[in-house]
Design a protein around this motif. Sequence first.
Motif, PDB file in Angstrom:
ATOM      1  N   GLY A   1       0.926  -1.099  -0.067  1.00  0.00           N
ATOM      2  CA  GLY A   1      -0.100  -0.419   0.428  1.00  0.00           C
ATOM      3  C   GLY A   1       1.089   1.512  -0.269  1.00  0.00           C
ATOM      4  O   GLY A   1       0.517   2.153  -0.718  1.00  0.00           O
ATOM      5  N   LEU A   2       1.747   0.781   0.945  1.00  0.00           N
ATOM      6  CA  LEU A   2       2.710   2.558   0.570  1.00  0.00           C
ATOM      7  C   LEU A   2       3.607   2.264  -0.377  1.00  0.00           C
ATOM      8  O   LEU A   2       3.812   4.109  -1.235  1.00  0.00           O
ATOM      9  N   ALA A   3       3.921   1.568  -1.173  1.00  0.00           N
ATOM     10  CA  ALA A   3       4.384   1.626  -2.671  1.00  0.00           C
ATOM     11  C   ALA A   3       3.606   2.024  -3.485  1.00  0.00           C
ATOM     12  O   ALA A   3       4.115   2.880  -4.228  1.00  0.00           O
ATOM     13  N   VAL A   4       2.641   1.795  -3.498  1.00  0.00           N
ATOM     14  CA  VAL A   4       1.310   2.394  -4.562  1.00  0.00           C
ATOM     15  C   VAL A   4       0.965   3.661  -4.253  1.00  0.00           C
ATOM     16  O   VAL A   4       1.163   4.371  -5.279  1.00  0.00           O
ATOM     17  N   GLY A   5       1.205   4.152  -3.385  1.00  0.00           N
ATOM     18  CA  GLY A   5       0.893   5.307  -2.617  1.00  0.00           C
ATOM     19  C   GLY A   5       2.275   5.695  -2.961  1.00  0.00           C
ATOM     20  O   GLY A   5       2.065   7.451  -3.682  1.00  0.00           O
ATOM     21  N   ALA A   6       3.571   5.657  -2.341  1.00  0.00           N
ATOM     22  CA  ALA A   6       4.038   6.687  -3.150  1.00  0.00           C
ATOM     23  C   ALA A   6       4.340   6.796  -4.968  1.00  0.00           C
ATOM     24  O   ALA A   6       5.096   7.855  -5.219  1.00  0.00           O
ATOM     25  N   GLY A   7       4.078   5.623  -5.863  1.00  0.00           N
ATOM     26  CA  GLY A   7       3.911   5.735  -6.926  1.00  0.00           C
ATOM     27  C   GLY A   7       2.634   6.789  -7.369  1.00  0.00           C
ATOM     28  O   GLY A   7       3.567   7.291  -8.349  1.00  0.00           O
ATOM     29  N   VAL A   8       1.655   6.923  -7.300  1.00  0.00           N
ATOM     30  CA  VAL A   8       0.890   7.647  -7.323  1.00  0.00           C
ATOM     31  C   VAL A   8       1.391   9.125  -6.632  1.00  0.00           C
ATOM     32  O   VAL A   8       0.799  10.392  -7.554  1.00  0.00           O
ATOM     33  N   THR A   9       1.789   9.258  -5.662  1.00  0.00           N
ATOM     34  CA  THR A   9       2.500  10.593  -5.515  1.00  0.00           C
ATOM     35  C   THR A   9       3.307  11.566  -6.323  1.00  0.00           C
ATOM     36  O   THR A   9       3.104  12.509  -6.748  1.00  0.00           O
ATOM     37  N   VAL A  10       4.376  10.263  -7.010  1.00  0.00           N
ATOM     38  CA  VAL A  10       5.563  10.515  -7.378  1.00  0.00           C
ATOM     39  C   VAL A  10       4.198  11.048  -9.143  1.00  0.00           C
ATOM     40  O   VAL A  10       4.512  12.401  -9.591  1.00  0.00           O
ATOM     41  N   ALA A  11       3.479   9.940  -9.587  1.00  0.00           N
ATOM     42  CA  ALA A  11       3.029  10.653 -10.636  1.00  0.00           C
ATOM     43  C   ALA A  11       2.466  11.536 -11.040  1.00  0.00           C
ATOM     44  O   ALA A  11       2.325  12.000 -11.438  1.00  0.00           O
ATOM     45  N   VAL A  12       1.689  11.905 -10.248  1.00  0.00           N
ATOM     46  CA  VAL A  12       0.624  13.135  -9.965  1.00  0.00           C
ATOM     47  C   VAL A  12       1.819  14.567  -9.445  1.00  0.00           C
ATOM     48  O   VAL A  12       0.847  15.174 -10.613  1.00  0.00           O
ATOM     49  N   ASN A  13       2.672  14.696  -8.836  1.00  0.00           N
ATOM     50  CA  ASN A  13       2.692  15.716  -8.887  1.00  0.00           C
ATOM     51  C   ASN A  13       4.290  15.732  -9.445  1.00  0.00           C
ATOM     52  O   ASN A  13       5.339  16.571  -9.476  1.00  0.00           O
ATOM     53  N   ASP A  14       4.360  15.417 -10.038  1.00  0.00           N
ATOM     54  CA  ASP A  14       6.152  15.342 -10.854  1.00  0.00           C
ATOM     55  C   ASP A  14       5.641  15.838 -12.272  1.00  0.00           C
ATOM     56  O   ASP A  14       5.686  15.207 -13.506  1.00  0.00           O
ATOM     57  N   ARG A  15       5.935  17.384 -12.325  1.00  0.00           N
ATOM     58  CA  ARG A  15       6.241  17.919 -13.321  1.00  0.00           C
ATOM     59  C   ARG A  15       6.680  17.987 -14.395  1.00  0.00           C
ATOM     60  O   ARG A  15       6.437  18.177 -15.433  1.00  0.00           O
ATOM     61  N   ASP A  16       7.789  17.241 -14.377  1.00  0.00           N
ATOM     62  CA  ASP A  16       9.183  17.226 -15.357  1.00  0.00           C
ATOM     63  C   ASP A  16       9.422  16.586 -15.887  1.00  0.00           C
ATOM     64  O   ASP A  16       9.784  15.790 -16.660  1.00  0.00           O
TER      65      ASP A  16
END
Length: 92
Positions: A20-35
């Motif tokens: 669950g932490l890994a999935v959440g971390a992946g989503v956090t990066v995917a949504v907020n990674d502007r570059d």
Amino acid sequence: MAAGLLALLTGACALDAQTGLAVGAGVTVAVNDRDGDGMLDAVEVQALVEKAFPPDTLGGGFWDGMRASLAAAYWARDLDRDGRLSVAELAR
């Protein structure tokens, strides 16, 4: 759409904590990674923090402290101290 969301949430409940932490971390990066580099840099983390606690509507000392604390919590995960947060660092 509602049925798909319900299926997603039901499936997420079956995950163990680390997954669950890994999935959440992946989503956090995917949504907020502007570059698009697959990591979060200082500008992206600041934008994420300000999205959570918008300074234009949540101003003042308490909210400034909340933003600073949230940013510090993210940067505490920067294991290699390169100024960027990877999915693996966020998931630890």
